[in-house]
Scaffold this active site. Sequence first.
Site, PDB file in Angstrom:
ATOM      1  N   ASP A 130       0.862  -1.188   0.000  1.00  0.00           N
ATOM      2  CA  ASP A 130       0.000   0.000   0.000  1.00  0.00           C
ATOM      3  C   ASP A 130       0.897   1.237   0.000  1.00  0.00           C
ATOM      4  O   ASP A 130       1.452   1.616   1.033  1.00  0.00           O
ATOM      5  CB  ASP A 130      -0.923   0.020   1.221  1.00  0.00           C
ATOM      6  N   GLU A 132       2.233   5.136  -0.241  1.00  0.00           N
ATOM      7  CA  GLU A 132       1.847   6.531   0.001  1.00  0.00           C
ATOM      8  C   GLU A 132       2.550   7.376  -1.047  1.00  0.00           C
ATOM      9  O   GLU A 132       3.689   7.082  -1.445  1.00  0.00           O
ATOM     10  CB  GLU A 132       2.229   6.987   1.407  1.00  0.00           C
ATOM     11  N   HIS A 289      -3.536   5.924   6.679  1.00  0.00           N
ATOM     12  CA  HIS A 289      -2.722   6.517   5.622  1.00  0.00           C
ATOM     13  C   HIS A 289      -1.230   6.479   5.923  1.00  0.00           C
ATOM     14  O   HIS A 289      -0.454   7.177   5.271  1.00  0.00           O
ATOM     15  CB  HIS A 289      -3.181   7.942   5.296  1.00  0.00           C
ATOM     16  N   ASP A 294      -1.437   0.702   6.909  1.00  0.00           N
ATOM     17  CA  ASP A 294      -2.510   0.305   5.987  1.00  0.00           C
ATOM     18  C   ASP A 294      -2.266  -1.106   5.456  1.00  0.00           C
ATOM     19  O   ASP A 294      -3.191  -1.921   5.368  1.00  0.00           O
ATOM     20  CB  ASP A 294      -2.601   1.281   4.808  1.00  0.00           C
TER      21      ASP A 294
END
Length: 351
Positions: A130, A132, A289, A294
């Site tokens: 995941d 960012e 986030h 996450d």
Amino acid sequence: MASSPTDIQNENVAVLPKKNLKSAKDHTYDRDWINQTNARSFLPSDRHILKKPITDHSCQKRLSKYNGIVNRMTPAQVDEELQKRQLSTNGEIEIRRIRLKHFYKAQVTLGFENPMKMIEQHFEYIAVVDFEATCERNQGNNFPHEIIEFPIVLIDVRQQAIVDKFRSYCRPTIKPILSDFCTELTGIQQHQVDAAPTFPEVLRNVENWLNERHLLSSNKRRCGFATDGPWDFAKFLRLQCGFNSLPYPRWAKKWINVRKEFSNFYSVQRCGIGRMLQSLGLVFDGRHHSGLDDSVNIARITIELIKDGCVILLNDGVRAADPKFIDLNSVSDELQNLNDDDDNEAIVDND
């Protein structure tokens, strides 16, 4: 994954049943159409019978009758039946009903009193990713999102547990200064990305980490990659490879879309990480986030799917001809050739 303000608001939308539950549960396919198109690779493998609709008329009648009984049960009765079968009683009532129905379907399909022990999973490991990425509060459609955190959380499927983690921050080069909105949203500080390697070096480190664990071996059942939705690989990784003139990694061409699998398996509308956890009776662990946090929570959702008897298969991928993946800031032409390989691995698309 970095989100827009609208995405954050949508995270709290309630999990609702699908409008067309039959198609969600039966996973039916128009095989004549598929055999005449390039969609053949989306057919399920014969090894994974639980992914196929039950065609035997007597079995269909038994399942229909049982599903009606489960629908009429009180929550206490549902929990009693789950306990008899040593199944979890956690989660919202509709999730618990579906859990009971799936158990009975597996029982009928596999012909065993305790079918959960007989279910064969496709992958030995699942690597959850995941990203960012850089973002701004009022960003436009063509904002150059650069990956600033690359995490991996590794699930041992047999153990049904998280067994390893990787994380690296990435130094952005197009917009090297993080916006206040990005820092507030992700928790990533300017000094963390300033001290981090750029993406090409991070990608080399990622692949070294994966190779050290033999996760990129020629055995395609060794490891599958999972994300929450299509955006991490189909958008952010594609963009980043284009920015750095890097070939798109072949291991990220197809993946497990956990949000899609959750929706299909539990017959609910697609929703975000927070609502998926809530519907399972779980609480988010860590900071929303944060890429690593996450990823951990997506892994927890994936483990619950496995425990409930879901056979985890590849169900999404980068396809150059798919309109939703076209014109992502003019990424590398390398991606147009991704469909031309000789990979015949089955991939299930339940849309």
